[in-house]
Design a protein around this motif. Structure first.
Motif, PDB file in Angstrom:
ATOM      1  N   SER A  82       0.871  -1.178   0.000  1.00  0.00           N
ATOM      2  CA  SER A  82       0.000   0.000   0.000  1.00  0.00           C
ATOM      3  C   SER A  82       0.912   1.234   0.000  1.00  0.00           C
ATOM      4  CB  SER A  82      -0.962  -0.039   1.179  1.00  0.00           C
ATOM      5  OG  SER A  82      -0.377   0.557   2.294  1.00  0.00           O
ATOM      6  N   PRO A  83       0.432   2.362  -0.566  1.00  0.00           N
ATOM      7  CA  PRO A  83       1.321   3.515  -0.768  1.00  0.00           C
ATOM      8  C   PRO A  83       2.037   3.976   0.496  1.00  0.00           C
ATOM      9  CG  PRO A  83      -0.744   3.840  -1.940  1.00  0.00           C
ATOM     10  CD  PRO A  83      -0.912   2.580  -1.149  1.00  0.00           C
ATOM     11  N   LYS A  84       1.356   3.882   1.647  1.00  0.00           N
ATOM     12  CA  LYS A  84       1.989   4.357   2.886  1.00  0.00           C
ATOM     13  C   LYS A  84       3.179   3.499   3.304  1.00  0.00           C
ATOM     14  CE  LYS A  84      -1.857   6.769   4.943  1.00  0.00           C
ATOM     15  NZ  LYS A  84      -3.040   6.663   5.770  1.00  0.00           N
ATOM     16  N   GLU A  85       3.352   2.369   2.637  1.00  0.00           N
ATOM     17  CA  GLU A  85       4.451   1.471   3.013  1.00  0.00           C
ATOM     18  C   GLU A  85       5.727   1.731   2.208  1.00  0.00           C
ATOM     19  OE1 GLU A  85       2.149  -2.478   4.548  1.00  0.00           O
ATOM     20  OE2 GLU A  85       2.060  -2.143   2.387  1.00  0.00           O
ATOM     21  N   ILE A  86       5.699   2.766   1.357  1.00  0.00           N
ATOM     22  CA  ILE A  86       6.850   3.054   0.499  1.00  0.00           C
ATOM     23  C   ILE A  86       7.655   4.225   1.069  1.00  0.00           C
ATOM     24  CG2 ILE A  86       7.574   3.744  -1.832  1.00  0.00           C
ATOM     25  CD1 ILE A  86       6.242   0.896  -1.587  1.00  0.00           C
ATOM     26  N   VAL A  87       8.948   4.018   1.274  1.00  0.00           N
ATOM     27  CA  VAL A  87       9.857   5.082   1.728  1.00  0.00           C
ATOM     28  C   VAL A  87      10.844   5.365   0.600  1.00  0.00           C
ATOM     29  CG1 VAL A  87      11.638   5.695   3.421  1.00  0.00           C
ATOM     30  CG2 VAL A  87       9.667   4.337   4.141  1.00  0.00           C
ATOM     31  N   TRP A  88      10.932   6.620   0.181  1.00  0.00           N
ATOM     32  CA  TRP A  88      11.869   6.963  -0.901  1.00  0.00           C
ATOM     33  C   TRP A  88      13.289   7.045  -0.372  1.00  0.00           C
ATOM     34  CZ3 TRP A  88       9.191   6.011  -4.888  1.00  0.00           C
ATOM     35  CH2 TRP A  88       7.876   6.447  -5.032  1.00  0.00           C
ATOM     36  N   THR A  89      14.212   6.603  -1.210  1.00  0.00           N
ATOM     37  CA  THR A  89      15.636   6.657  -0.843  1.00  0.00           C
ATOM     38  C   THR A  89      16.441   7.143  -2.048  1.00  0.00           C
ATOM     39  OG1 THR A  89      16.101   4.407  -1.597  1.00  0.00           O
ATOM     40  CG2 THR A  89      15.359   4.647   0.691  1.00  0.00           C
ATOM     41  N   SER A  90      17.760   7.174  -1.885  1.00  0.00           N
ATOM     42  CA  SER A  90      18.633   7.604  -2.980  1.00  0.00           C
ATOM     43  C   SER A  90      19.065   6.432  -3.851  1.00  0.00           C
ATOM     44  CB  SER A  90      19.880   8.277  -2.404  1.00  0.00           C
ATOM     45  OG  SER A  90      20.596   7.329  -1.619  1.00  0.00           O
TER      46      SER A  90
END
Ligand code: PLP
Length: 395
Positions: A67-75
């Motif tokens: 689900s979208p809330k489970e995505i953390v952006w990184t480099s």
């Protein structure tokens, strides 16, 4: 400048992939008029950037069944892997200080684990068979009540071995309280991935391995059943719910979103088509040359991976002999290191075989004509070197 036609045929997809024009088109406005900061919600510029980031979050989540809330952006996946390993360990150190991984993992997983060892943690590194597989029973035996994390990649970046992630996650959850992380950098777009059905608690991906931009990645962090607690490894403005501070790379995130969507949607068509081309490349090499040895598993491997050793031929010499083909030697795990690959070494195949191995990584754009040309050039190159040197027998 040389025309595209004159350039070597690119067959090094495990290192990076070309940017898909659809990804580029989606990103371009965000280098221009859509320059807002996604955290600036008090005006239109920021809100438009935030909306684009939200759309990408949905696309990445959908590609892996999250689900979208489970995505953390990184480099990138190096950061995703570091955040998974160190973030889980540091959030749970009072529960137990034991981690299980596999010897053939990427340094982005192995190196943070070395750091944990320096801090007093115990790390079990499961060994692999000569075709790159770990024994699920050994995983089960390694688990203890103190095991906090198990990190096993979905697909290996050198020999393409596919680990049975769903089975391994099930073993972990049945026999320990540990969380299960998988580095799915090479797998997305080639095999189906579903974090719910596969029982995955954390999963790393990278933009530039899926025809997206470099310098952007994501970490899936499960929010329910169980809720994964993660200690942030970077501090600042509290972005990404405090898990990863830093102004978001909006163009990169937009690109990663489209790239992930295309990878997941195209997988069922791309994998068999490119797998057949890869198989015919191997068949041509084996038909024309003696002593072509496949490194890794013949079937349970990425459809676009072919890692072979040409007995008696130094891989570096071969690369010089085939300027029309862009591939990697299998023996150096990255161009930043000339050490023998820890993966080929872990297969126990010997130094000579490692030194003669070449990694072909087909892209989803590869054509039959390109595969034929690559095969012809490699065959000619191997023959030239063998004729010059005579076949050495020590491999
Ligand atoms: C399996 C695997 N994990 C992690 C990484 C690191 O990814 P990035 O380049 O996005 O940091 C790579 C890149 O080679 C990889 O192949």
């Amino acid at each position: 400048m040389r025309s595209r036609r004159d350039r070597p045929i690119y067959m090094d997809a495990h290192a990076t992939t070309p940017l898909d024009p659809r990804v580029l088109a989606a990103m371009l406005p965000f280098f221009g008029e859509e320059f807002g900061n996604a955290a600036s919600r008090n005006h239109e510029y920021g809100r438009r950037a935030e909306a684009a980031v939200d759309r990408a979050r949905g696309q990445v989540a959908a590609a892996i069944g999250a689900s979208p809330k489970e995505i953390v952006w990184t480099s990138g996946a190096t950061e995703s892997d570091n955040l998974a390993v160190l973030g889980v360990a540091r959030a749970h150190r009072e529960r137990g200080q034991h981690v299980v991984t596999c010897v053939t993992e990427h340094p982005a997983v192995l190196d943070p684990l070395l750091q944990l060892e320096r801090e007093g943690w115990e790390v079990t590194r499961l060994r692999v068979s000569p075709d790159g597989h770990l024994d699920p029973e050994e995983l089960r035996l390694a688990l203890t009540a103190q095991t906090t994390l198990v990190s096993i990649m979905a697909a290996n970046n050198e020999v393409g071995t596919l680990h049975p992630i769903r089975e391994l996650a099930r073993i972990v959850h049945e026999h320990s309280p540990a969380l299960f992380h998988t580095d799915a950098v090479q797998a997305l777009g080639w095999i189906p991935l579903d974090v719910q059905e596969d029982g995955i608690d954390l999963l790393s991906i990278s933009g530039h391995k899926i025809y997206g931009p470099k310098g952007v990645g994501a970490l899936f962090v499960r929010r329910r059943r169980p809720t994964v607690r993660l200690a942030p490894q970077q501090f600042g403005g509290g972005h990404e719910r405090g898990l990863r501070s830093g102004t978001l790379n909006v163009p990169g995130i937009v690109g990663l979103g489209v790239a992930a969507e295309l990878a997941a949607q195209g997988q069922a068509d791309v994998a068999p088509r490119i797998g057949a081309l890869r198989d015919s490349l191997l068949a041509m090499l084996e038909r024309e040359l003696d002593q072509v040895l496949l490194n890794g598993d013949a079937t349970r491997r990425l459809p676009n991976n072919l890692n072979v050793s040409f007995v008696g031929v130094d891989a570096e010499d071969l690369l010089n002999e085939i300027p029309g083909v862009a591939v990697s030697t299998g023996a150096a795990c990255s161009s930043a290191s000339l050490d023998p690959s820890h993966v080929i070494t872990a297969l126990g195949l010997g130094e000579a075989r490692a030194a003669s191995s070449i990694r072909f990584g087909l892209t989803r754009l590869q054509t039959r004509e390109e595969v034929d040309r690559v095969a012809a050039e490699v065959v000619a190159g191997v023959r030239a070197l063998r004729n010059a040197d005579g076949i050495r027998s020590e491999c």
